[in-house]
Design an enzyme around this catalytic site. Sequence first.
Site, short mmCIF file in Angstrom:
data_model
loop_
_atom_site.label_atom_id
_atom_site.label_comp_id
_atom_site.label_asym_id
_atom_site.label_seq_id
_atom_site.Cartn_x
_atom_site.Cartn_y
_atom_site.Cartn_z
N HIS A 56 -13.35 104.90 42.04
CA HIS A 56 -12.04 105.51 42.29
C HIS A 56 -12.10 107.02 42.12
O HIS A 56 -11.39 107.75 42.79
CB HIS A 56 -10.99 104.91 41.33
CG HIS A 56 -10.54 103.55 41.77
ND1 HIS A 56 -10.64 102.44 41.00
CD2 HIS A 56 -10.00 103.13 42.94
CE1 HIS A 56 -10.17 101.39 41.65
NE2 HIS A 56 -9.77 101.78 42.83
N GLU A 303 -9.61 91.22 48.42
CA GLU A 303 -10.72 92.03 47.90
C GLU A 303 -11.60 91.24 46.93
O GLU A 303 -12.47 91.80 46.27
CB GLU A 303 -10.22 93.34 47.27
CG GLU A 303 -8.94 93.24 46.51
CD GLU A 303 -8.36 94.58 46.08
OE1 GLU A 303 -8.98 95.63 46.25
OE2 GLU A 303 -7.25 94.57 45.52
N ASP A 327 -13.75 96.64 46.94
CA ASP A 327 -13.93 95.59 45.95
C ASP A 327 -14.54 94.34 46.57
O ASP A 327 -15.33 93.66 45.94
CB ASP A 327 -12.59 95.25 45.27
CG ASP A 327 -12.27 96.26 44.19
OD1 ASP A 327 -13.15 96.53 43.36
OD2 ASP A 327 -11.16 96.80 44.19
N CYS A 374 -8.10 98.43 54.44
CA CYS A 374 -7.81 99.71 53.80
C CYS A 374 -8.94 100.17 52.87
O CYS A 374 -8.80 101.16 52.18
CB CYS A 374 -6.48 99.66 53.05
SG CYS A 374 -6.47 98.45 51.71
C1 PEP Z 1 -10.53 98.33 48.02
O1 PEP Z 1 -10.93 97.69 47.03
O2 PEP Z 1 -11.12 98.34 49.12
C2 PEP Z 1 -9.31 99.14 47.91
C3 PEP Z 1 -8.79 99.73 48.97
O3 PEP Z 1 -8.77 99.30 46.66
P1 PEP Z 1 -9.34 100.33 45.58
O4 PEP Z 1 -10.41 101.18 46.23
O5 PEP Z 1 -8.18 101.14 45.10
O6 PEP Z 1 -9.88 99.41 44.52
MG MG Z 2 -9.63 97.47 45.33
#
Ligand code: PEP
Ligand code: MG
Length: 442
Positions: A56, A303, A327, A374
């Site tokens: 993140h 995810e 994830d 996403c």
């Molecule tokens: C993901 O896991 O692809 C996602 C978009 O969520 P994050 O990156 O915030 O865990």
């Molecule tokens: Mg995620």
Amino acid sequence: MRGFTQPLTQGAGHPDKQSLRGRIVVARDLTPSDIIMLKHQGIAAFVTEYGGPLSHTAILARSLGIPAILGIRHASQLLQQDEMLVVDGSQGIVLADPTGPILQHFHQRISQREAREAREAELRRGIDLPAVTLDGTQISLLANIELPDDIVTTLENRADGVGLFRTEFLYMNRTAPPEEEEQLDAYLDAVRGLQGRLLTIRTFDLGVDKTLEGNGIGYLPAANPALGLRAVRLCLKEPGLFLPQLRAILRASAEGPVRLMIPMLSSLAEVNEVLTIIEQTKQALQKEGLAFDPEIPIGGMIEIPAAAISAQAFARKLDFLSIGTNDLIQYTLAVDRMDEEVNYLFDPLHPAVLKLIALTISAAKQNNIPVSMCGEMAGDPLFTRLLLGMGLTELSMQPGALLESREVVRNSHLPELSKRAASFIERLDHEAPLALFEELFS
Ligand code: PEP
Ligand code: MG
């Protein structure tokens, strides 16, 4: 792979207590909350000993346009205070005390960056052209945002809306969680800023690198936080945290098109539990005479492999699905997205990952609900044609990636890509995925 695509920068290392403006910060580790603070202090770049490009911290840095390299072991011992540093985020290179020819090389790299910027300017000329494929299919290109301020770049890059609003920023660098009204203000800023475009608000995904420390929530760091009390699990355990957020999101939906998205769902029982709580929250708001959109779409992120395998069941209950590949890849391949030592195994083209993505898309289509992606994979132009061929028509990415994706979309012919994607998936188990991918999609 250590670096990630960010411009090159040059400056002095290690934090200076006086001012960090224009400085490169070298640290063992930095959390997303640190990055927000450092951004406000005007840092030029940062280098950490721990972490990888899918953490993140890295995603946030990319979105905020801060050059960074994560996972340089012993960096704080090897780099000296006030030393001249070169940080090349696009190559994953950090150099201390560069000499004449090396500096010359990096000046050349800066010229190359200028050439890239010129290319971006060229792409920008097509900014108002619709994201429609050669065969006339409209593709929805959405933005992932980290802060309400990101709406500016979202609009500048002509996103059709926001496919992922990460709300964890609200909980960072403070001693108590945000109350409903404060959250409502933030969500309304985003709804109003988007002027009628879609806003997908994700309920908080706290508990991993976006820690709960200092929030007065009182959980000790878990031994294995990625498998621990994270995201929706924490929401269900702590209604006192979850309900104000749900109420604020629902109330924001009275002022514009809002979708509510739940991260890290792993079972139908969780889906049902969340839906019941949302229903009860709606009833409470109604009794209090507070406005919300009664038809607000409720979606779930896919995810976790179990969620992808259960996508049919999820799709019968939810209004939309969104594939979080960051994830999904981590959990499918058992590769910690924050661990630089195993980062080379983080592979979006792994047959198992692609099959889970295909399962999810097909479940959504069979149930006539929208499905988007996403995770970072959605914003990598390398994969756009494959994803379109697999049937995705909604991609959400950091705003900086939208221009390039739009161009790829405009040069794509869906019937042709569908054939190639079908052949790719069919041959995956027998041939080397990368070579096959290059044959069919490059
Ligand atoms: C993901 O896991 O692809 C996602 C978009 O969520 P994050 O990156 O915030 O865990
Ligand atoms: Mg995620």
